[in-house]
Design an enzyme around this catalytic site. Structure first.
Site, PDB file in Angstrom:
ATOM      1  N   CYS A  87       0.900  -1.148   0.000  1.00 54.20           N
ATOM      2  CA  CYS A  87       0.000   0.000   0.000  1.00 54.20           C
ATOM      3  C   CYS A  87       0.944   1.204   0.000  1.00 54.20           C
ATOM      4  O   CYS A  87       2.018   1.145  -0.594  1.00 54.20           O
ATOM      5  CB  CYS A  87      -0.956  -0.037   1.193  1.00 54.20           C
ATOM      6  N   THR A  88       0.604   2.286   0.642  1.00 58.33           N
ATOM      7  CA  THR A  88       1.523   3.425   0.653  1.00 58.33           C
ATOM      8  C   THR A  88       2.722   3.158   1.559  1.00 58.33           C
ATOM      9  O   THR A  88       3.871   3.344   1.161  1.00 58.33           O
ATOM     10  CB  THR A  88       0.797   4.704   1.102  1.00 58.33           C
ATOM     11  N   HIS A  89       2.449   2.708   2.781  1.00 58.75           N
ATOM     12  CA  HIS A  89       3.516   2.447   3.751  1.00 58.75           C
ATOM     13  C   HIS A  89       3.846   0.965   3.881  1.00 58.75           C
ATOM     14  O   HIS A  89       4.821   0.607   4.539  1.00 58.75           O
ATOM     15  CB  HIS A  89       3.132   2.993   5.126  1.00 58.75           C
ATOM     16  N   GLY A  90       3.029   0.112   3.273  1.00 60.06           N
ATOM     17  CA  GLY A  90       3.276  -1.323   3.350  1.00 60.06           C
ATOM     18  C   GLY A  90       2.989  -1.920   4.704  1.00 60.06           C
ATOM     19  O   GLY A  90       3.581  -2.943   5.063  1.00 60.06           O
ATOM     20  N   ASN A 144      -0.513  -1.145   7.155  1.00 61.13           N
ATOM     21  CA  ASN A 144      -1.879  -1.410   7.608  1.00 61.13           C
ATOM     22  C   ASN A 144      -2.760  -2.083   6.555  1.00 61.13           C
ATOM     23  O   ASN A 144      -3.340  -3.137   6.816  1.00 61.13           O
ATOM     24  CB  ASN A 144      -2.514  -0.118   8.120  1.00 61.13           C
ATOM     25  N   ARG A 145      -2.882  -1.507   5.374  1.00 60.12           N
ATOM     26  CA  ARG A 145      -3.666  -2.183   4.348  1.00 60.12           C
ATOM     27  C   ARG A 145      -2.992  -3.472   3.895  1.00 60.12           C
ATOM     28  O   ARG A 145      -3.634  -4.523   3.777  1.00 60.12           O
ATOM     29  CB  ARG A 145      -3.885  -1.242   3.154  1.00 60.12           C
TER      30      ARG A 145
END
Length: 239
Positions: free
Chosen positions: A142-145, A147-148
């Site tokens: 995801c963006t930060h790898g 939470n999603r």
């Protein structure tokens, strides 16, 4: 007057498109894959026009991803992109590297739909079925790898592989090097689906490379990306 305003809008859009994602620099790019799986979580690689605005040691591109995995003796065979935007990189660059690509748009700071999770399960199972002869990894970002990415991976570990929730969460945290911060209670309520992990045989569902999931995010620059800027306005990325 209209022409000037149009030029200003283009310049503002370029500035927005080339902004580093919020919080992106706060997390390490990549650690390793999750033990006894083919999942490797990492933060979103960025295209050159964004990376050139930050220090070299803080950059993380698709090339950096491949190099880091090569150093660990592994190859990525599929990237599942969970970001809710097309501005971070061009999926065609992924495919040019011989890596398959799938986009599942998942908005941040919202509950994840079961439909998105079912598509994720299908994509993973299809890839595993078609790549039994190798050990290629499935890259998830995801963006930060965190939470999603963590939510989708942990649900797969629980519901498809039958792991206990706390074990699955801990396995993700060890591999990513960062801790899932959201949806922990939801994940702990999940249970094994007790069904075969074989993907559906339905051709429409089985084809996860459908055109509507793969819009062209921008025209590739025809100049050396190491130069200071991309001069052509036609290369401006569309969000």
């Amino acid at each position: 007057m209209d022409r000037s305003r149009s030029h200003e809008e283009i310049r503002n859009r370029r500035t927005m498109n080339n902004k580093i994602p919020a919080g992106w620099l706060d997390y390490s790019p990549l650690n390793t894959w999750i033990e006894n799986t083919r999942f490797v979580p990492f933060k979103c690689p960025l295209r050159w026009s964004i990376l050139r605005n930050i220090n070299k040691q803080d950059r993380f591109s698709l090339d950096d991803l491949i190099e880091r995995m090569d150093n660990q003796g592994r190859k990525v065979g599929l990237i599942i992109d969970l970001t809710d935007t097309y501005r971070y990189y061009d999926y065609r660059d992924v495919e040019d590297m011989g890596i398959e690509y799938c986009k599942i748009r998942v908005p941040g700071h919202q509950d994840v739909s079961d439909k998105s999770c079912q598509k994720f399960f299908l994509v993973v199972n299809t890839f595993l079925r078609d790549n039994r002869q190798n050990d290629n990894l499935i890259g998830i970002h995801c963006t930060h790898g965190i939470n999603r990415s963590g939510y989708f991976i942990v649900r797969y570990l629980i519901e498809i592989l039958g792991q206990q929730p706390d074990d699955a969460i801990a396995a993700f945290n060890r591999a990513r090097g960062h801790t899932i911060e959201k949806n922990i209670d939801d994940l702990r309520r999940r249970k094994s689906m007790n069904v075969s992990s074989s993907p559906s045989s339905d051709q429409e569902d089985d084809d996860y490379y459908i055109e509507r999931d793969r819009p062209l995010p921008y025209s590739r620059p025809s100049i050396d990306p190491t130069l200071n800027d991309i001069s052509s306005e036609t290369s401006e990325m569309l969000v």
